[in-house]
Design a protein around this motif. Sequence first.
Motif, mmCIF file in Angstrom:
data_model
loop_
_atom_site.group_PDB
_atom_site.id
_atom_site.type_symbol
_atom_site.label_atom_id
_atom_site.label_comp_id
_atom_site.label_asym_id
_atom_site.label_seq_id
_atom_site.Cartn_x
_atom_site.Cartn_y
_atom_site.Cartn_z
ATOM 1 N N LEU A 119 0.818 -1.215 0.000
ATOM 2 C CA LEU A 119 0.000 0.000 0.000
ATOM 3 C C LEU A 119 0.855 1.271 0.000
ATOM 4 C CD1 LEU A 119 -2.682 -1.025 2.656
ATOM 5 C CD2 LEU A 119 -3.183 -0.453 0.264
ATOM 6 N N GLY A 120 2.138 1.113 0.332
ATOM 7 C CA GLY A 120 3.003 2.271 0.437
ATOM 8 C C GLY A 120 2.946 2.949 1.781
ATOM 9 N N ALA A 121 2.369 2.283 2.784
ATOM 10 C CA ALA A 121 2.220 2.869 4.118
ATOM 11 C C ALA A 121 3.542 2.820 4.883
ATOM 12 C CB ALA A 121 1.137 2.132 4.900
ATOM 13 N N ASN A 122 3.687 3.747 5.806
ATOM 14 C CA ASN A 122 4.843 3.762 6.709
ATOM 15 C C ASN A 122 4.470 3.314 8.120
ATOM 16 O OD1 ASN A 122 5.278 6.661 4.926
ATOM 17 N ND2 ASN A 122 6.841 5.075 4.821
ATOM 18 N N PHE A 123 3.185 3.386 8.451
ATOM 19 C CA PHE A 123 2.700 3.043 9.782
ATOM 20 C C PHE A 123 1.627 1.964 9.666
ATOM 21 C CE2 PHE A 123 4.228 7.368 9.976
ATOM 22 C CZ PHE A 123 4.905 7.444 11.187
ATOM 23 N N VAL A 124 1.570 1.114 10.684
ATOM 24 C CA VAL A 124 0.537 0.073 10.766
ATOM 25 C C VAL A 124 -0.038 0.116 12.168
ATOM 26 C CG1 VAL A 124 -0.032 -2.339 10.433
ATOM 27 C CG2 VAL A 124 1.895 -1.346 9.191
ATOM 28 N N MET A 125 -1.359 0.260 12.265
ATOM 29 C CA MET A 125 -1.967 0.404 13.587
ATOM 30 C C MET A 125 -2.944 -0.721 13.893
ATOM 31 S SD MET A 125 -5.406 1.528 13.614
ATOM 32 C CE MET A 125 -6.592 2.198 12.439
ATOM 33 N N CYS A 126 -3.045 -0.988 15.185
ATOM 34 C CA CYS A 126 -4.036 -1.924 15.717
ATOM 35 C C CYS A 126 -4.974 -1.116 16.590
ATOM 36 C CB CYS A 126 -3.350 -3.013 16.539
ATOM 37 S SG CYS A 126 -4.491 -4.169 17.359
ATOM 38 N N ALA A 127 -6.283 -1.223 16.341
ATOM 39 C CA ALA A 127 -7.243 -0.370 17.038
ATOM 40 C C ALA A 127 -8.103 -1.110 18.053
ATOM 41 C CB ALA A 127 -8.148 0.332 16.024
ATOM 42 N N TRP A 128 -7.867 -2.411 18.238
ATOM 43 C CA TRP A 128 -8.755 -3.138 19.155
ATOM 44 C C TRP A 128 -8.064 -4.395 19.654
ATOM 45 C CZ3 TRP A 128 -13.282 -1.219 20.941
ATOM 46 C CH2 TRP A 128 -14.102 -2.081 21.688
ATOM 47 N N VAL A 129 -8.137 -4.618 20.943
ATOM 48 C CA VAL A 129 -7.677 -5.868 21.543
ATOM 49 C C VAL A 129 -8.910 -6.653 21.961
ATOM 50 C CG1 VAL A 129 -6.357 -6.941 23.401
ATOM 51 C CG2 VAL A 129 -5.556 -4.798 22.386
ATOM 52 N N PRO A 130 -9.113 -7.864 21.441
ATOM 53 C CA PRO A 130 -10.302 -8.630 21.809
ATOM 54 C C PRO A 130 -10.396 -8.839 23.320
ATOM 55 C CG PRO A 130 -9.162 -9.646 19.954
ATOM 56 C CD PRO A 130 -8.251 -8.583 20.482
ATOM 57 N N HIS A 131 -11.587 -8.641 23.859
ATOM 58 C CA HIS A 131 -11.816 -8.871 25.287
ATOM 59 C C HIS A 131 -13.292 -9.166 25.492
ATOM 60 C CE1 HIS A 131 -12.268 -4.517 24.540
ATOM 61 N NE2 HIS A 131 -13.223 -4.560 25.443
ATOM 62 N N LYS A 132 -13.601 -9.676 26.671
ATOM 63 C CA LYS A 132 -14.979 -10.104 26.931
ATOM 64 C C LYS A 132 -15.783 -8.952 27.517
ATOM 65 C CE LYS A 132 -13.614 -14.955 27.352
ATOM 66 N NZ LYS A 132 -13.569 -16.172 28.214
ATOM 67 N N ASP A 133 -16.205 -9.074 28.760
ATOM 68 C CA ASP A 133 -17.067 -8.062 29.349
ATOM 69 C C ASP A 133 -16.328 -6.762 29.626
ATOM 70 O OD1 ASP A 133 -19.188 -9.821 29.260
ATOM 71 O OD2 ASP A 133 -18.783 -10.620 31.256
ATOM 72 N N GLY A 134 -15.085 -6.863 30.026
ATOM 73 C CA GLY A 134 -14.277 -5.688 30.299
ATOM 74 C C GLY A 134 -12.821 -6.033 30.122
ATOM 75 N N PHE A 135 -12.059 -5.089 29.622
ATOM 76 C CA PHE A 135 -10.641 -5.302 29.382
ATOM 77 C C PHE A 135 -9.931 -5.467 30.721
ATOM 78 C CE2 PHE A 135 -6.355 -3.568 28.179
ATOM 79 C CZ PHE A 135 -6.051 -4.499 27.203
ATOM 80 N N ASP A 136 -9.157 -6.573 30.887
ATOM 81 C CA ASP A 136 -8.552 -6.831 32.182
ATOM 82 C C ASP A 136 -7.032 -6.967 32.078
ATOM 83 O OD1 ASP A 136 -7.970 -9.431 31.271
ATOM 84 O OD2 ASP A 136 -9.776 -10.281 32.195
ATOM 85 N N PHE A 137 -6.404 -7.222 33.216
ATOM 86 C CA PHE A 137 -4.945 -7.250 33.288
ATOM 87 C C PHE A 137 -4.343 -8.363 32.431
ATOM 88 C CE2 PHE A 137 -0.946 -8.385 35.601
ATOM 89 C CZ PHE A 137 -0.251 -7.231 35.287
ATOM 90 N N GLU A 138 -4.969 -9.518 32.409
ATOM 91 C CA GLU A 138 -4.447 -10.625 31.606
ATOM 92 C C GLU A 138 -4.474 -10.275 30.125
ATOM 93 O OE1 GLU A 138 -2.900 -13.375 32.651
ATOM 94 O OE2 GLU A 138 -3.077 -12.436 34.628
ATOM 95 N N GLU A 139 -5.526 -9.593 29.697
ATOM 96 C CA GLU A 139 -5.614 -9.188 28.298
ATOM 97 C C GLU A 139 -4.581 -8.101 27.984
ATOM 98 O OE1 GLU A 139 -10.339 -10.299 27.872
ATOM 99 O OE2 GLU A 139 -9.682 -8.474 28.888
ATOM 100 N N ALA A 140 -4.318 -7.230 28.953
ATOM 101 C CA ALA A 140 -3.279 -6.213 28.770
ATOM 102 C C ALA A 140 -1.908 -6.870 28.637
ATOM 103 C CB ALA A 140 -3.295 -5.226 29.929
ATOM 104 N N LYS A 141 -1.636 -7.884 29.456
ATOM 105 C CA LYS A 141 -0.354 -8.585 29.365
ATOM 106 C C LYS A 141 -0.194 -9.267 28.009
ATOM 107 C CE LYS A 141 -0.383 -11.180 33.082
ATOM 108 N NZ LYS A 141 0.145 -12.129 34.112
ATOM 109 N N LYS A 142 -1.272 -9.878 27.523
ATOM 110 C CA LYS A 142 -1.195 -10.517 26.211
ATOM 111 C C LYS A 142 -0.947 -9.481 25.124
ATOM 112 C CE LYS A 142 -3.573 -13.550 22.962
ATOM 113 N NZ LYS A 142 -4.763 -14.381 22.681
#
Length: 295
Positions: A119-142
């Motif tokens: 695509l010719g891009a210089n940056f690649v972003m991730c906008a979402w980390v899968p999580h269940k009811d609420g984002f928690d510490f284990e998901e942050a560590k992953k």
Amino acid sequence: MKKITLSLLALIAFLTFSCGSSSEENAEEKDPLFTAPLGVQAYTFRHQFADSTWTTEAILDTIAALGFTEYETGAPRGISPEDYKQMCADRGLKIVSTGGGFEQFENDPQAVADNAKALGANFVMCAWVPHKDGFDFEEAKKAVEVFNAAGKVLAENGLTFCYHPHGYEFGPNPEGEGNLLDYIIQNTDPEYVSFELDVLWALHGGGGTAPEDLLKKYGKRFKLMHVKDLKKGIVGDGTGGTPAENDVPVGEGQGNWPEILKLSKEIGIAHYFIEDESDHEFENIPKSIEYLKSL
């Protein structure tokens, strides 16, 4: 299939010219604060991409007519990244940044890198980390583990990985000070992991997550910005979601834009993407551009 009409192009050109005229008048009185190229996030035009009466060419013509020269996007289904890059370039649009899903970064970051380079891009972003009811510490560590590993692969391909916080990361860190976003930023390798500040979602995150506070605290870790504003009076709930009507033109919401843009220039953010998640994008975008040019 409809092409963009000359009347719509004329309307957009008039609105953009009006914005530029206002900016020029103000520039005689003070140095402009917003001097970056105008960029836009493709999600702004999600309704048009989902509408079969709009051609991809018509959408890109519209984006260019609005005055945008930088673009954060992926290739639409059925169009190769190489062809989409050329279609954008033909209209004066540079694909600066693209995105990928969390699972893609986890399972095959090289494929993400290959797509971004096509695509010719210089940056690649991730906008979402899968999580269940609420984002928690284990998901942050992953997330930290995946981002460090994927960011290294992207860096080896000459690309910069950015995580785009979405508001749900502002819950407390059970194993230290601050919140889970603090944990992610402090435990990812600055050599491989940077961040894209979304002003609306920072505002929606609640206490201690004001955009200017994050810029002051983490400075050059932020490389990109989503320029969007949260309706006055709305209080965030930490879900990373809010109704479309709460996305208002830049300058009409809660953002302290003079301070946000002053700080972002100081730390060297060079790419700003207007992202309008409302259902009134063609009304809001010219207002947002006019406001930015007035600063």
